[in-house]
Write an enzyme that holds these catalytic residues in place. Structure first.
Site, PDB file in Angstrom:
ATOM      1  N   CYS A 115       0.817  -1.222   0.000  1.00  0.00           N
ATOM      2  CA  CYS A 115       0.000   0.000   0.000  1.00  0.00           C
ATOM      3  C   CYS A 115       0.846   1.266   0.000  1.00  0.00           C
ATOM      4  O   CYS A 115       0.353   2.337  -0.335  1.00  0.00           O
ATOM      5  CB  CYS A 115      -0.925   0.017   1.208  1.00  0.00           C
ATOM      6  SG  CYS A 115      -1.948  -1.447   1.285  1.00  0.00           S
ATOM      7  N   HIS A 256      -3.723   6.648   3.312  1.00  0.00           N
ATOM      8  CA  HIS A 256      -4.051   5.381   2.655  1.00  0.00           C
ATOM      9  C   HIS A 256      -5.447   4.945   3.097  1.00  0.00           C
ATOM     10  O   HIS A 256      -5.788   5.005   4.278  1.00  0.00           O
ATOM     11  CB  HIS A 256      -3.012   4.328   3.032  1.00  0.00           C
ATOM     12  CG  HIS A 256      -3.378   2.960   2.566  1.00  0.00           C
ATOM     13  ND1 HIS A 256      -3.796   2.709   1.277  1.00  0.00           N
ATOM     14  CD2 HIS A 256      -3.409   1.758   3.214  1.00  0.00           C
ATOM     15  CE1 HIS A 256      -4.070   1.420   1.158  1.00  0.00           C
ATOM     16  NE2 HIS A 256      -3.844   0.829   2.324  1.00  0.00           N
ATOM     17  N   ASN A 286      -9.932  -0.925  -0.011  1.00  0.00           N
ATOM     18  CA  ASN A 286      -8.480  -0.763   0.006  1.00  0.00           C
ATOM     19  C   ASN A 286      -7.926  -1.208  -1.354  1.00  0.00           C
ATOM     20  O   ASN A 286      -7.970  -2.393  -1.685  1.00  0.00           O
ATOM     21  CB  ASN A 286      -7.901  -1.617   1.139  1.00  0.00           C
ATOM     22  CG  ASN A 286      -6.393  -1.517   1.248  1.00  0.00           C
ATOM     23  OD1 ASN A 286      -5.721  -0.964   0.377  1.00  0.00           O
ATOM     24  ND2 ASN A 286      -5.852  -2.064   2.323  1.00  0.00           N
TER      25      ASN A 286
HETATM   26  N1  ACO Z   1     -17.884 -10.335   8.981  1.00  0.00           N
HETATM   27  C1  ACO Z   1     -18.270 -10.671  10.231  1.00  0.00           C
HETATM   28  N2  ACO Z   1     -17.392 -11.002  11.192  1.00  0.00           N
HETATM   29  C2  ACO Z   1     -16.080 -10.972  10.891  1.00  0.00           C
HETATM   30  C3  ACO Z   1     -15.609 -10.626   9.609  1.00  0.00           C
HETATM   31  C4  ACO Z   1     -16.577 -10.305   8.638  1.00  0.00           C
HETATM   32  N3  ACO Z   1     -16.228  -9.946   7.370  1.00  0.00           N
HETATM   33  N4  ACO Z   1     -14.258 -10.687   9.606  1.00  0.00           N
HETATM   34  C5  ACO Z   1     -13.888 -11.048  10.844  1.00  0.00           C
HETATM   35  N5  ACO Z   1     -14.978 -11.224  11.600  1.00  0.00           N
HETATM   36  C6  ACO Z   1     -15.040 -11.625  13.018  1.00  0.00           C
HETATM   37  C7  ACO Z   1     -13.825 -12.400  13.455  1.00  0.00           C
HETATM   38  O1  ACO Z   1     -13.947 -13.759  13.132  1.00  0.00           O
HETATM   39  C8  ACO Z   1     -13.838 -12.159  14.950  1.00  0.00           C
HETATM   40  O2  ACO Z   1     -14.770 -13.035  15.537  1.00  0.00           O
HETATM   41  P1  ACO Z   1     -14.463 -13.686  16.974  1.00  0.00           P
HETATM   42  O3  ACO Z   1     -14.372 -12.530  17.931  1.00  0.00           O
HETATM   43  O4  ACO Z   1     -15.648 -14.552  17.177  1.00  0.00           O
HETATM   44  O5  ACO Z   1     -13.169 -14.411  16.816  1.00  0.00           O
HETATM   45  C9  ACO Z   1     -14.389 -10.739  15.073  1.00  0.00           C
HETATM   46  O6  ACO Z   1     -15.058 -10.482  13.822  1.00  0.00           O
HETATM   47  C10 ACO Z   1     -13.331  -9.691  15.311  1.00  0.00           C
HETATM   48  O7  ACO Z   1     -12.251  -9.882  14.402  1.00  0.00           O
HETATM   49  P2  ACO Z   1     -11.031  -8.906  14.339  1.00  0.00           P
HETATM   50  O8  ACO Z   1     -10.074  -9.380  13.282  1.00  0.00           O
HETATM   51  O9  ACO Z   1     -10.481  -8.693  15.707  1.00  0.00           O
HETATM   52  O10 ACO Z   1     -11.769  -7.573  13.851  1.00  0.00           O
HETATM   53  P3  ACO Z   1     -11.212  -6.112  13.711  1.00  0.00           P
HETATM   54  O11 ACO Z   1     -12.058  -5.183  14.445  1.00  0.00           O
HETATM   55  O12 ACO Z   1      -9.724  -6.059  13.941  1.00  0.00           O
HETATM   56  O13 ACO Z   1     -11.475  -5.804  12.170  1.00  0.00           O
HETATM   57  C11 ACO Z   1     -10.203  -5.678  10.127  1.00  0.00           C
HETATM   58  C12 ACO Z   1     -10.843  -6.596  11.172  1.00  0.00           C
HETATM   59  C13 ACO Z   1     -11.302  -4.908   9.454  1.00  0.00           C
HETATM   60  C14 ACO Z   1      -9.491  -6.560   9.122  1.00  0.00           C
HETATM   61  C15 ACO Z   1      -9.211  -4.716  10.801  1.00  0.00           C
HETATM   62  O14 ACO Z   1      -8.394  -5.433  11.677  1.00  0.00           O
HETATM   63  C16 ACO Z   1      -8.345  -3.971   9.837  1.00  0.00           C
HETATM   64  O15 ACO Z   1      -8.807  -3.111   9.108  1.00  0.00           O
HETATM   65  N6  ACO Z   1      -7.021  -4.195   9.877  1.00  0.00           N
HETATM   66  C17 ACO Z   1      -6.058  -3.384   9.162  1.00  0.00           C
HETATM   67  C18 ACO Z   1      -5.945  -3.691   7.722  1.00  0.00           C
HETATM   68  C19 ACO Z   1      -4.963  -2.714   7.107  1.00  0.00           C
HETATM   69  O16 ACO Z   1      -4.847  -1.574   7.493  1.00  0.00           O
HETATM   70  N7  ACO Z   1      -4.182  -3.108   6.153  1.00  0.00           N
HETATM   71  C20 ACO Z   1      -3.236  -2.085   5.657  1.00  0.00           C
HETATM   72  C21 ACO Z   1      -2.360  -2.533   4.750  1.00  0.00           C
HETATM   73  S1  ACO Z   1      -3.078  -3.452   3.434  1.00  0.00           S
HETATM   74  C22 ACO Z   1      -1.788  -3.737   2.315  1.00  0.00           C
HETATM   75  O17 ACO Z   1      -0.673  -3.394   2.532  1.00  0.00           O
HETATM   76  C23 ACO Z   1      -2.104  -4.451   1.082  1.00  0.00           C
END
Ligand code: ACO
Length: 334
Positions: A115, A256, A286
């Site tokens: 990214c 980003h 993204n």
């Molecule tokens: N729908 C419903 N539930 C979901 C989904 C979904 N799509 N995805 C995950 N969950 C669930 C998980 O299974 C978990 O359930 P559990 O508590 O029963 O285990 C719960 O939701 C929480 O999961 P987390 O991964 O802790 O959720 P979080 O709030 O962290 O959100 C996300 C996940 C959106 C991926 C977030 O962590 C994020 O945006 N991370 C950063 C990504 C990023 O910035 N990338 C940048 C670089 S990308 C690149 O370089 C190409």
């Protein structure tokens, strides 16, 4: 006379096809409510099967060159930032773009910084221009991210979209048009936060790669999220402080576009007003290296980006890599 790099023009390509949250509800165990609440994303655009990363990059590049007022033969370097190249080994996507837009006999290469790729490319363009080696650099951030997404994995498939953005960076002797500052860095000890394990020298293409889905992106989402907020905030605080610029002096803060909650946390930490923060994550998701140039193009096409206005770019991605830049928009004088 000193020569500086200036941000001359912007262009983008957004694929027509939309993948909405309600489409994803039919594909994996997720809801529109969860996706909007956790990411801010409502829809993303997905390229048709026959469209490649270089096709999208070439379309964005043509727009950027047209808007630069230059002839395409004036371009003397092409850099393509992508982690979804047309071919994983060779030729580079930049070489294919050069052919598609009809520029021959030009230096062209890809860079891989996920990214952060577009802002990384800006550092390279600046170095080439200010050393006197090149005059007009075309940089392209293009991603067909859908080609490395597992659409049965709800933790990643909701996040990413396809698209491309491009910019022409030109030499100028006018200091007021020059990049104010730019900074890029990396920490490889977090390499396993975001990875497409195969194909590569660690896991060459084979049946195991397909059986274990190693060709798809894997992400430690929560860990990446926390590090993103910390790193993005520190990076902009540092670049503003080093240049004696207050957040209120920034016309356009263009982070980003990975997750609305990350953007909001960084914007709030800096005390940015909503009208300063550029947001496209809700409609594009993204798009990795294409995210920042697509966002710049959005404010350009809507008439919000004007000559001389200061942009603060801030990015974070796989590697892990990060980068920030303070750049005035310097289109060709009318
Ligand atoms: N729908 C419903 N539930 C979901 C989904 C979904 N799509 N995805 C995950 N969950 C669930 C998980 O299974 C978990 O359930 P559990 O508590 O029963 O285990 C719960 O939701 C929480 O999961 P987390 O991964 O802790 O959720 P979080 O709030 O962290 O959100 C996300 C996940 C959106 C991926 C977030 O962590 C994020 O945006 N991370 C950063 C990504 C990023 O910035 N990338 C940048 C670089 S990308 C690149 O370089 C190409």
């Amino acid at each position: 006379m000193a020569v500086y790099a200036s941000f001359r023009s912007i262009g983008a390509y957004v694929p027509e096809k939309i993948l909405s949250n309600s489409d994803l509800e039919k594909m994996v165990d997720t809801t529109d409510e969860w996706i909007v609440k956790r990411t801010g994303i409502k829809e993303r655009h997905i390229a048709d099967e026959h469209i490649s990363t270089s096709d999208m990059g070439a379309m964005a590049a043509r727009v950027a060159i047209e808007r630069s007022g230059l002839d395409k033969s004036d371009i003397d370097l092409i850099i393509c930032a992508t982690v979804t190249p047309d071919y994983f080994n060779m030729p580079s996507t930049a070489c294919i773009i050069s052919d598609k837009i009809g520029i021959s006999n030009v230096q062209a290469f890809d860079i891989s910084a996920a990214c952060s790729g577009f802002v990384y490319s800006l550092t390279i363009a600046k170095a080439f221009i200010e050393s006197g080696m090149k005059k007009n650099v075309l940089i392209v951030g293009a991603e067909k991210f859908s080609s490395i997404v597992d659409y049965t994995d709800r933790s990643t498939c909701i996040l990413f979209g396809d698209g491309a953005g491009a910019a022409v960076i030109s030499a100028t002797t006018n200091k007021s048009e020059a990049f104010v500052d730019i900074h890029a860095s990396a920490d490889g000890s977090y390499a396993d936060f975001l990875v497409t394990p195969a194909p590569g020298s660690v896991h060459p293409a084979n049946q195991k790669m397909l059986d274990e889905k190693l060709n798809f992106v894997q992400m430690k989402g929560n860990e990446t999220f926390k590090l993103a907020v910390k790193t993005l905030t520190k990076d902009v605080v540092d670049i503003l402080k080093n240049n004696n610029i207050k957040p209120s002096e920034i016309k356009h803060f263009i982070p980003h576009q990975a997750n609305y909650r990350i953007i909001k946390a960084v914007g709030d930490a800096l005390g940015m007003k909503d009208e300063q923060v550029v947001l496209t994550v809700q409609k594009y998701g993204n798009t990795s290296a294409a995210s920042i140039p697509m966002a710049i193009n959005d404010i350009y096409e809507s008439g919000r980006l004007k000559e001389g206005e200061l942009m603060l770019l801030d990015t974070f991605g796989g590697g892990l890599t990060w980068a920030s830049a303070l750049i005035p928009f310097a289109p060709k004088a009318k």
